[in-house]
Structures are given as structure tokens and as C-alpha cells.
Design an enzyme around this catalytic site. Structure first.
Site, short mmCIF file in Angstrom:
data_model
loop_
_atom_site.label_atom_id
_atom_site.label_comp_id
_atom_site.label_asym_id
_atom_site.label_seq_id
_atom_site.Cartn_x
_atom_site.Cartn_y
_atom_site.Cartn_z
N ARG A 6 0.62 -0.85 0.30
CA ARG A 6 0.45 0.07 0.03
C ARG A 6 1.26 1.27 0.27
O ARG A 6 1.67 1.43 0.79
CB ARG A 6 -0.80 -0.17 1.38
CG ARG A 6 -2.16 -1.24 1.46
CD ARG A 6 -2.63 -0.62 0.64
NE ARG A 6 -4.29 -2.11 -0.06
CZ ARG A 6 -3.84 -3.23 -0.74
NH1 ARG A 6 -3.34 -3.49 -1.31
NH2 ARG A 6 -5.53 -3.88 -0.49
N GLU A 25 -3.34 7.58 -6.16
CA GLU A 25 -2.68 6.99 -7.86
C GLU A 25 -3.85 7.31 -8.86
O GLU A 25 -5.21 7.46 -8.29
CB GLU A 25 -3.09 5.57 -7.10
CG GLU A 25 -2.28 4.73 -6.74
CD GLU A 25 -1.66 3.37 -6.63
OE1 GLU A 25 -2.89 3.04 -7.20
OE2 GLU A 25 -0.78 2.81 -5.71
N HIS A 48 1.07 0.11 -10.74
CA HIS A 48 -0.25 -0.36 -9.97
C HIS A 48 -0.57 -2.08 -10.43
O HIS A 48 -1.48 -2.75 -10.60
CB HIS A 48 -1.32 0.06 -9.25
CG HIS A 48 -1.76 -0.83 -7.75
ND1 HIS A 48 -2.26 0.10 -6.69
CD2 HIS A 48 -2.11 -2.19 -7.58
CE1 HIS A 48 -2.67 -1.02 -5.95
NE2 HIS A 48 -2.13 -1.50 -6.10
#
Length: 625
Positions: free
Chosen positions: A313, A342, A361
Site C-alpha cells: 500500500r 494513484e 499498480h
């Protein structure tokens, strides 16, 4: 100031290991399909759920034939019943969609506006999303009670309003296991490519350069890798790193020591892990306790030239602090798949740093993982629509109002005792053995402790984990985390009007951050009870105290002498920290005592250091409630 004697000795009358099978309940889908549906639907203030369905059927005025029909029959033909409608709002693997189509009518509608989503859910029994769709309170209100389950195809459920889902009787399930290997493989890929400057060398040669001497890397063999978080992904990373010849250590307060030993991994404290590692790989959840845990102070404790990988995370790293650590050379390189925001800003100094490798990601982005997540969430959603209880449920089921009303203050007490107990544990050895002692005047059959046990489990696990614990999944998650929870009941002479006189939580075989919390038997031990409807802490180790479990708590073990309350109170007052209560417990006059201080604000580090600097204070600890 409240002064109380040391904790009383309890006589055990009953003990058992807590691995009970839940009592069978009728499936919700069956209840709604049969002839008692009109009577139940229009019964005032009744919300049908898996936990109260059986009681509702028994309490509703129905004929015996109607009650019998509620449980269904293998001979009944239900083929003519309408299929549930399932809305898939984001791209899902075909294997999962195919499974759903066998069970219900599937509507795959992607990139819906908030208004279109609300219109769709009003006609849907189930909703499946990934991370891009916000399932807000307005969405649940628009469903008007029809939406029975929301499935999150992945682990995180930040985009789903859990409180609103629970209030509207909607179950929320996720898919936490299918992408484990993919995330671990991506972590290893980043580790190796960072060590050998693969991304930088690739960009250089595509720019027409040939800089062999500039991109000399480092070997992985013989280097120490610290895995911060030894859950599913962390474990798989450890397996692969050992295969690369690395020495692997890990920090995780819940990791079973035997599982780590079986993989050749040593469990160590947080500070030992970060100060001895050549490489650090992050696999911890984002919680209030881990938010920006990698900051200037943390980086200052690391070995100069350490290399950092994060596929967990983004929020666990203070990104500005990481840039400073990279510029100073404390951190030689970083490889990041996740970020605080993000997508990150194009102008981000961290993203543009020459010693940072980044990916968008991609941890779970393999074909195999995407199909696995699709199947896992499809099975969970279909099971929920059938009325089955899911081990991946992340919100609490509805409980009968009269039970909740009676247990409400004890539920709060149980969770806060769990939170306190886990904060008192320290060291590299994980929490594994927990004992809960209930003192009650009621008979065993009149006290169902499942909800209390679930809340203690919740308090112990949630502060440093991304698991959401409730009555449905408490035992499952406890087993998954390697926790063995035993329960013991003792009979006391008090009014049976109240379900519980007191609750005691013990953690065995761990070191404590506060030695005063260790009982004569060697276990961390705290005890509490409900007074005037408010949870109170009544015992710490062998010391009796009496403090309301509100705000935050400072515990001090000290020499029992005059003036201690004034000294500590003055230190807090000088820093404008408001004291809400104070209690002192002692075993022998003028020997040792424990002072428990409730504070509304969290004191800063310097204030706590001043408290620790008082000569008569032997140790202290700050605890968040």
C-alpha cells in the site's frame, strides 16, 4: 482519583477451546422464496439476515406447515423461481462471468456514472465492482433494500461504504487470496530489476547510449531481505527469496513462529528488521498504525545503502521522506508499485528520481490472477445470494435488536480490551495464544459469547491488519492469523440481570512493552467491566485500577510515593494535554503502583519522554483506544 485493590482470584468452573461450529440457520434465499414471505416481509421492524432468520421464523405467528416450509425440502421444485439479477459494473474475467450466468441474470455494464449506477442497483440483487466504482451510501439508499450483496473483485474495500452496507442489510464480500502469487512474483521482479538497474539501462540504451559502467548492480546472494508483513504475499516472497540465496528475516506481530521456521525465516522486531536489512520488501496493510510508518525517523535507523520494494500500500511510506533518504544515500534505490495518490503526479520528485523504479499498480495484473479473482468473487457472491455465510464477508451481519441492546456496552468493552492487549505485546515473536475469561452469574446456556469473542478478535487483529473482523469471519480470520483463542467462564455472585460481570484477556508466550501488565503467571493480563453503561479498565497485570476506556491511555509503573500525580499532571498540562481521569492501583503501600491516566489528545514524543524521565517512574506506555 480512584484507588482499588489488586485483582481478585477467579475460580474456573468451565473451560473450552473455541472452535465451535455455528448453529445451523435457514438460508435467506429459502426463507424469502417460500409461503411465509408475505408475513415476514410485513412484520414491523424485522430485518431478515442469516443471524436472526431462525428466531424470526419461530417468533412470527405462522401455522406449523408454514414454519416447516421455511426450511425447504429436497423434494420441492424451485426451478420456476426467478433468477437473481447480478450487476457487474467493472471488467471481470470471463470464467467468473460464466459462473455467475449459471446462477443468475448477469448485466455487464461498465463505466457507469453515479446516477446510472443508482438506477441499475434499484433493479439488482448483487453488485460486483473492482476499485474504480464508488459504492456510496447513496447507492445503497437507491437500492431500496433489494441489493443483498456487494462483491469487491480484489482485497481492498476502500471504495465501499461498509457502514451503509450493514445498515441496509447488505453483505460485502471480497476476494483476498487469488492474487497472492501474482503480487509475490511482482515483488521479486522489482527486487531483481532494481538490483541490476534493468529499467534505467533499458531507457539508456533506447536513448542511443551504451553505459555499461554506469549501471553496475548488486548481487542478491547472501544479502539480508527484511519482509515487513509475513502474511500470504510476504510468505510467498520469502519462498522465492530463499531460492535466490538470500537470508530472510521478517517482522509481523501475528506471524506464527513455527510457520516462519519451516521456511527458514527468522521473526525479529521492527527496529531489528529495518536496521540489519540490505533489502526491505513491504507487505503490510494500510492502517492507522502503519500509515507513513516509513518516515524520516524510520529511514534514519536503516543501514546506509538499503534498497526498498513496495507492492503493498502506498500510504505506508512518507513519500517526501523517501525522497530525502534517496538524496542522502541512506536508501540507495527504491522500486514502487503503489503510491499515496494513484495515478501519481507527473511532476512527482519521487517518480522522476533516477534511483527509483516504478510500475502502475501491477501487483495483481496477470491473466491467471485476474481469472482467479473473478472465480473467487463469483463464488462468494453466488453463495451469499443463496443465503450462505461467507468467510470473506467484511461487514458485520445484522443481529437481533434485543441481543444487541443487552450486549452493546460489553461489545465495546471486548473490542477495547483486545486493542489494549495487542498494544501491550512486543518483540519479534508473534501473538498466538489468547485466553478470555468471562465472569458471570448466568448459566452457560444463557450467555452466548460468540459476539464478544469476535469483538476481542477484532480488537486484536484490526489495528495492525487490513482484515475486517465480524461475527461471520472472526474464527476463520483468527485461525488464518495463527491465533489460538480459548474461553473460560467463572461463576460469580452478582445479578443475572447483567450478562457479564467482567472480561479478562490474557496473551501468553510474548514479551510485553509494559512489564507491569504481566501477571504472576507470566501472561499479559488486562480485565474490564461495564459500569453505568460505560466500559472500564479494572485490572492491569496484578494491579487494580478503575479507568473509563475513552480517549487514550497512559500507563505508568512507579514507586508508590507522594507527588506522582502532580508531577505527571503538570507535564501534561504544560503541553495543553487534557487529562480526563486518573487512577492509581497498588499491591503494597509505598512499594510499586500503576498510574492510569486518560488523555483526550495524543501527547507528542517530547512530552512522553518527560514523563519517562521522572525518576520514580520505572516504565510507561501510551495506548490508543
Amino acid at each position: 482519583m480512584a484507588l482499588s485493590s489488586s485483582c481478585s482470584t477467579l475460580k474456573s468452573v468451565n473451560s473450552r477451546w473455541t472452535s465451535p461450529r455455528p448453529s445451523p440457520v435457514p438460508k435467506l434465499a429459502d426463507l424469502r422464496r417460500h409461503s411465509l414471505l408475505p408475513e415476514l416481509r410485513y412484520t414491523p421492524n424485522v430485518k431478515l439476515t442469516a443471524t436472526n432468520a431462525l428466531r424470526t421464523v419461530e417468533q412470527t405467528t405462522l401455522t406449523e406447515d408454514q414454519k416447516l416450509s421455511a426450511y425447504g425440502s429436497d423434494q420441492e421444485d424451485l426451478a420456476s423461481l426467478p433468477k437473481p439479477r447480478i450487476l457487474v459494473a467493472e471488467k471481470l474475467g470471463e470464467a467468473g462471468v460464466s459462473l455467475l450466468r449459471k446462477f443468475g441474470d448477469v448485466d455487464c455494464s461498465y463505466e457507469l456514472s453515479p446516477e446510472d449506477l443508482k438506477k441499475k442497483v434499484a433493479e439488482s440483487d448483487a453488485l460486483i465492482v473492482r476499485s474504480g466504482t464508488k459504492v456510496t451510501r447513496e447507492v445503497f439508499e437507491a437500492a431500496k433494500g433489494r441489493l443483498k450483496v456487494v462483491g469487491r473483485a480484489g482485497v481492498g474495500i476502500d471504495n465501499v461504504d461498509l457502514q451503509a452496507a450493514t445498515e441496509h442489510g447488505c453483505l460485502v464480500v471480497n476476494a483476498p487470496t487469488a492474487n497472492t502469487v501474482a503480487a509475490a512474483e511482482h515483488g521479486i521482479a522489482l527486487l531483481a530489476s532494481m538490483a541490476r538497474n534493468v529499467a534505467q539501462a533499458d531507457a539508456s540504451i533506447k536513448a542511443g547510449k551504451w553505459e555499461r559502467s554506469k549501471y553496475v548492480g548488486v548481487s542478491l546472494v547472501g544479502k539480508t531481505l527484511a519482509i515487513m508483513g509475513f502474511g500470504k504475499v510476504g510468505t510467498e516472497v520469502a519462498r522465492r527469496a530463499k531460492g535466490l540465496g538470500m537470508n530472510v528475516i521478517s517482522h509481523d506481530p501475528y506471524a506464527p513462529a513455527d510457520r516462519a521456521r519451516a521456511l527458514g525465516v527468522e521473526l525479529v522486531s521492527f527496529d531489528q528488521a529495518i536496521s540489519t536489512a540490505d533489502f526491505i520488501s513491504l507487505h503490510m496493510p494500510l492502517t492507522p498504525a502503519t500509515k507513513k510508518v516509513f518516515n524520516d525517523e524510520t529511514f534514519s535507523k536503516m543501514k546506509k545503502g538499503v534498497r526498498l520494494v513496495n507492492v503493498a500500500r502506498g500510504g505506508v511510506i512518507d513519500e517526501d521522506a523517501l525522497v530525502r533518504a534517496l538524496d542522502s544515500g541512506v536508501v540507495a534505490q527504491a522500486a514502487l508499485d503503489v503510491f499515496c495518490e494513484e495515478p501519481p503526479s507527473k511532476e512527482s520528485r519521487l517518480i522522476q528520481h533516477e534511483n527509483v523504479t516504478v510500475t502502475p499498480h501491477l501487483g495483481a495484473s496477470t491473466k491467471e490472477a485476474q481469472e482467479g479473482v473473478a472465480i473467487e468473487i463469483a463464488e462468494a457472491v453466488a453463495g451469499a445470494l443463496k443465503g450462505e455465510l461467507s468467510a470473506t464477508a467484511v461487514n458485520a451481519p445484522m443481529v437481533a435488536p434485543e441481543v444487541l441492546s443487552e450486549l452493546a456496552p460489553y461489545i465495546v468493552l471486548a473490542e477495547k480490551l483486545g486493542r489494549l492487549a495487542v498494544q501491550l505485546a512486543s518483540g519479534g515473536k508473534g501473538v498466538q495464544s489468547i485466553k478470555v475469561v468471562y465472569r458471570s452469574a448466568r448459566d452457560r446456556d444463557d450467555l452466548d459469547t460468540r459476539l464478544l469473542r469476535a469483538m476481542i478478535t477484532k480488537g486484536i487483529i484490526e489495528p495492525i491488519s487490513d482484515s475486517y473482523v465480524n461475527l461471520v469471519n472472526a474464527d476463520f480470520i483468527a485461525k488464518q492469523k495463527g491465533l489460538r483463542i480459548s474461553e473460560e467462564r467463572t461463576v460469580v455472585e452478582s445479578s443475572p440481570e447483567y450478562p457479564v460481570d467482567s472480561i479478562q484477556v490474557q496473551i501468553s508466550n510474548v514479551e510485553s512493552s509494559f512489564a507491569g501488565a504481566v501477571s504472576d503467571g507470566g501472561a499479559i493480563s488486562i480485565e474490564g467491566k461495564v459500569k453505568y453503561g460505560v466500559p472500564h479498565l479494572t485490572c492491569v497485570g496484578s494491579f487494580g485500577v478503575d479507568v473509563s476506556l475513552e480517549g487514550n491511555l497512559i500507563l505508568c509503573r512507579q514507586v508508590d510515593q507522594p507527588g506522582m500525580i502532580g508531577q505527571v499532571g503538570n507535564i501534561l498540562g504544560e503541553q495543553n494535554v487534557n487529562v480526563s481521569f486518573m487512577s492509581v492501583g497498588r499491591t503494597v503501600v509505598r512499594k510499586q503502583a500503576i498510574m492510569a491516566i486518560g488523555v483526550d489528545e495524543e501527547p507528542d514524543k517530547k512530552t512522553l519522554e518527560k514523563i519517562g524521565g521522572v525518576s520514580a517512574i520505572e516504565e510507561f506506555v501510551f495506548l490508543k483506544l
